[in-house]
Design a protein around this motif. Structure first.
Motif, PDB file in Angstrom:
ATOM      1  N   LEU A 128       0.812  -1.218   0.000  1.00  0.00           N
ATOM      2  CA  LEU A 128       0.000   0.000   0.000  1.00  0.00           C
ATOM      3  C   LEU A 128       0.843   1.265   0.000  1.00  0.00           C
ATOM      4  O   LEU A 128       0.299   2.365   0.025  1.00  0.00           O
ATOM      5  N   ARG A 129       2.169   1.109  -0.031  1.00  0.00           N
ATOM      6  CA  ARG A 129       3.031   2.292  -0.100  1.00  0.00           C
ATOM      7  C   ARG A 129       2.901   2.945  -1.475  1.00  0.00           C
ATOM      8  O   ARG A 129       2.854   4.171  -1.606  1.00  0.00           O
ATOM      9  N   SER A 130       2.880   2.118  -2.508  1.00  0.00           N
ATOM     10  CA  SER A 130       2.617   2.579  -3.875  1.00  0.00           C
ATOM     11  C   SER A 130       1.464   1.734  -4.401  1.00  0.00           C
ATOM     12  O   SER A 130       1.673   0.724  -5.080  1.00  0.00           O
ATOM     13  N   PRO A 131       0.231   2.119  -4.079  1.00  0.00           N
ATOM     14  CA  PRO A 131      -0.909   1.215  -4.253  1.00  0.00           C
ATOM     15  C   PRO A 131      -1.531   1.199  -5.643  1.00  0.00           C
ATOM     16  O   PRO A 131      -2.606   0.620  -5.817  1.00  0.00           O
ATOM     17  N   ASN A 156      -3.384  10.167   3.249  1.00  0.00           N
ATOM     18  CA  ASN A 156      -2.470  10.324   2.116  1.00  0.00           C
ATOM     19  C   ASN A 156      -2.820   9.444   0.927  1.00  0.00           C
ATOM     20  O   ASN A 156      -2.493   9.764  -0.206  1.00  0.00           O
ATOM     21  N   ARG A 157      -3.455   8.285   1.165  1.00  0.00           N
ATOM     22  CA  ARG A 157      -3.842   7.387   0.076  1.00  0.00           C
ATOM     23  C   ARG A 157      -5.360   7.344  -0.079  1.00  0.00           C
ATOM     24  O   ARG A 157      -5.902   6.412  -0.643  1.00  0.00           O
ATOM     25  N   SER A 158      -6.010   8.361   0.449  1.00  0.00           N
ATOM     26  CA  SER A 158      -7.462   8.393   0.512  1.00  0.00           C
ATOM     27  C   SER A 158      -8.049   9.264  -0.599  1.00  0.00           C
ATOM     28  O   SER A 158      -7.368  10.095  -1.197  1.00  0.00           O
ATOM     29  N   LEU A 159      -9.331   9.061  -0.845  1.00  0.00           N
ATOM     30  CA  LEU A 159     -10.057   9.981  -1.721  1.00  0.00           C
ATOM     31  C   LEU A 159     -10.093  11.370  -1.101  1.00  0.00           C
ATOM     32  O   LEU A 159     -10.366  12.355  -1.790  1.00  0.00           O
ATOM     33  N   LEU A 160      -9.806  11.443   0.204  1.00  0.00           N
ATOM     34  CA  LEU A 160      -9.806  12.707   0.934  1.00  0.00           C
ATOM     35  C   LEU A 160      -8.410  13.288   1.058  1.00  0.00           C
ATOM     36  O   LEU A 160      -8.136  14.048   1.986  1.00  0.00           O
ATOM     37  N   ARG A 161      -7.525  12.920   0.160  1.00  0.00           N
ATOM     38  CA  ARG A 161      -6.135  13.379   0.287  1.00  0.00           C
ATOM     39  C   ARG A 161      -6.022  14.896   0.198  1.00  0.00           C
ATOM     40  O   ARG A 161      -5.042  15.475   0.665  1.00  0.00           O
ATOM     41  N   ALA A 178       5.399   2.364   8.605  1.00  0.00           N
ATOM     42  CA  ALA A 178       5.505   3.822   8.586  1.00  0.00           C
ATOM     43  C   ALA A 178       5.939   4.348   9.961  1.00  0.00           C
ATOM     44  O   ALA A 178       6.797   5.236  10.066  1.00  0.00           O
ATOM     45  N   GLU A 179       5.345   3.797  11.018  1.00  0.00           N
ATOM     46  CA  GLU A 179       5.712   4.245  12.356  1.00  0.00           C
ATOM     47  C   GLU A 179       7.146   3.863  12.689  1.00  0.00           C
ATOM     48  O   GLU A 179       7.887   4.635  13.312  1.00  0.00           O
ATOM     49  N   ALA A 180       7.562   2.661  12.278  1.00  0.00           N
ATOM     50  CA  ALA A 180       8.946   2.236  12.527  1.00  0.00           C
ATOM     51  C   ALA A 180       9.928   3.105  11.757  1.00  0.00           C
ATOM     52  O   ALA A 180      11.007   3.451  12.271  1.00  0.00           O
ATOM     53  N   ALA A 181       9.561   3.490  10.531  1.00  0.00           N
ATOM     54  CA  ALA A 181      10.447   4.345   9.729  1.00  0.00           C
ATOM     55  C   ALA A 181      10.611   5.715  10.382  1.00  0.00           C
ATOM     56  O   ALA A 181      11.709   6.298  10.374  1.00  0.00           O
ATOM     57  N   ILE A 182       9.554   6.237  10.948  1.00  0.00           N
ATOM     58  CA  ILE A 182       9.634   7.538  11.625  1.00  0.00           C
ATOM     59  C   ILE A 182      10.546   7.441  12.849  1.00  0.00           C
ATOM     60  O   ILE A 182      11.383   8.321  13.098  1.00  0.00           O
ATOM     61  N   GLU A 183      10.410   6.362  13.603  1.00  0.00           N
ATOM     62  CA  GLU A 183      11.270   6.187  14.771  1.00  0.00           C
ATOM     63  C   GLU A 183      12.735   6.069  14.373  1.00  0.00           C
ATOM     64  O   GLU A 183      13.623   6.640  15.024  1.00  0.00           O
ATOM     65  N   ALA A 235      11.145  10.172  -0.283  1.00  0.00           N
ATOM     66  CA  ALA A 235      10.476   9.249  -1.201  1.00  0.00           C
ATOM     67  C   ALA A 235      10.095   9.930  -2.509  1.00  0.00           C
ATOM     68  O   ALA A 235      10.143   9.329  -3.583  1.00  0.00           O
ATOM     69  N   GLU A 236       9.729  11.210  -2.436  1.00  0.00           N
ATOM     70  CA  GLU A 236       9.258  11.922  -3.624  1.00  0.00           C
ATOM     71  C   GLU A 236      10.392  12.477  -4.470  1.00  0.00           C
ATOM     72  O   GLU A 236      10.294  12.504  -5.705  1.00  0.00           O
TER      73      GLU A 236
END
Length: 466
Positions: free
Chosen positions: A263-266, A301-306, A407-412, A442-443
């Motif tokens: 789901l990182r690049s879905p 971020n991956r939502s229709l509500l982005r 995602a949480e582990a990457a932030i830590e 990433a971008e």
């Protein structure tokens, strides 16, 4: 007998030039002889004609072909069939007596021929339509063409000589409509009933040894012990295709959801969902429910509500919250007619959505994410979608949990590698900076951890001695 079958001398499928050259080269290397023949079918019709009045059509066709030598015996050049389309039309009607031309996908071709001499209009319209790319042909290397055809030749010889119950190869043919972007998949149901194999002077291997080498697909041993130089394949093969788009896409998607960062690049996951549901204007999103309030600000971020500035904490009283509390899917088939002016629905309306579905992804009886389905066609999203996607809810929930944990582990990890020890009361600010750093990296491929300054904040120290 049906009279609704269309015959065509040339296969309509647009084989790319490079692929066609490789295919022709591979077929030219095959050591055996092949030719088109209607004799196996005509023999069956002759037996039917002799059975009585109930097969009057078969008897009439056999009698009419008695004066048509072009369709008797080996046919080396398919161009001779052109003036005899009506007769071929009638012949193929006996092969598929229940076939309706505009419904069934079917074709017939001489053994190992690259093109078909017969096809239904449905087959032609489906596989030969403008903008359709065929994945079963594209990408196969020349040596694979040769190997697969040689193994199929040995299987034909085995089945015919030892009169084994027919079990021809099955494969999946995939097509992508480049106009709609949807993928479709078809399983073949073929028959070798109308193929005759003449081994000539070939010394066939004993049954058990022959079968063992076929099971092992040991082509070098087969070619060494039993060359096919004196073998002739005559007749034709008939293939019918059954659509398995939904089942095949479900199987592929279950496998892909197991992969890291599914789901990182879905985009690939969402494309599969479009093909399963079956319409190209489906927009797919995922709202993730992070356990940390600070991470939750990035749930869309991956939502229709982005494009919505809020987060999961800002959906109180909305349809999203009702999905979380009830753990049940909610559908608004006609979004413009829905009574409710909450901010989220208004944003979706302004984004052009006319139909909406929200499906909960549940882990241990808690909703950890919401799968969003949106369409710009009114009435498109409804309850039947749940039935099509029900097998995916558990794999999607697992992928959502793995995505949030990663995602949480990457932030830590980012905080630990860029900062000294931090106090829990300001941890939220460092988490936000770490997230921005990971997103920029990433971008763009490069990023710098931002400087964090707290204005007008003073540390307080105290001690007590009792």
């Amino acid at each position: 007998m049906t009279d609704t079958v269309t015959t065509q001398r040339h296969d309509p499928l647009p084989i790319p030039t490079g692929t066609k050259d490789r295919l022709q080269e591979a077929l030219s290397r095959l050591p055996f002889r092949t030719h088109l023949s209607f004799e196996p079918l005509l023999d069956e019709l002759a037996q039917l004609a002799a059975d009585g009045k109930q097969h009057a059509d078969a008897r009439a066709l056999v009698e009419s072909l008695a004066s048509n030598p072009t369709l008797r015996g080996p046919i080396a050049d398919a161009s001779v069939l052109e003036p005899h389309q009506d007769a071929i039309h009638s012949l193929m009607g006996f092969v598929v007596p229940e076939l309706m031309d505009d419904q069934a996908l079917a074709r017939a071709y001489a053994p190992f021929a690259p093109t078909s001499f017969f096809m239904t209009s449905s087959y032609r319209d489906t596989f030969g339509a403008e903008g359709v790319k065929i994945s079963q042909v594209n990408g196969m290397e020349q040596r694979q063409y040769y190997r697969e055809n040689m193994l199929f030749a040995y299987r034909l010889l085995f089945h015919k000589h030892y009169q084994v119950i027919e079990a021809p190869n099955a494969w999946v043919k995939g097509i992508r409509d480049t106009t709609t972007g949807l993928d479709r998949f078809f399983m073949n149901e073929g028959t070798i009933r109308f193929v005759t194999v003449m081994p000539g002077k070939t010394q066939l291997l004993p049954h058990d040894e022959f079968e063992r080498l076929l099971d092992m697909e040991d082509l070098p041993a087969l070619e060494r012990l039993m060359p096919l130089d004196d073998v002739t394949f005559s007749g034709f093969l008939f293939i019918r295709y059954v659509e398995i788009t939904e089942l095949h896409n479900l199987s592929l998607l279950k496998s892909e959801l197991v992969e890291p960062n599914a789901l990182r690049s879905p985009d690939r996951v969402f494309q599969r969902l479009r093909s399963i549901v079956g319409f190209e204007d489906l927009d797919v999103g995922v709202v993730l429910r992070y356990e940390s309030n600070e991470h939750a600000r990035h749930c869309n971020n991956r939502s229709l509500l982005r494009d919505f500035d809020g987060c999961m904490a800002s959906i109180h009283g909305s349809i999203y919250e009702s999905v979380i509390e009830s753990r049940e899917a909610r559908f608004i088939p006609y979004l413009e007619e829905h009574e409710g002016d909450e901010q989220l629905l208004e944003l979706l309306r302004r984004s052009g959505f006319k139909s909406l579905g929200l499906l909960p992804l549940v882990e241990d009886e808690h909703v950890i994410a919401i799968l969003e389905l949106g369409s710009r066609t009114p009435g498109r999203i409804h309850q039947s979608v749940v039935r099509k996607l029900s097998d995916l809810f558990v794999p999607l929930a697992v992928a959502a949990r793995r995505e949030m944990d990663e995602a949480e582990a990457a932030i830590e990890r980012t905080i630990k590698s860029n900062c000294t020890a931090i106090h829990p009361c300001v941890e939220w600010r460092f988490e936000e900076a770490a997230y921005n750093y990971s997103k920029e990296l990433a971008e763009t491929g490069t990023a710098a951890f931002e400087e964090i300054i707290f204005d007008n904040v003073f540390p307080l120290f105290g001690a007590m001695d009792i």
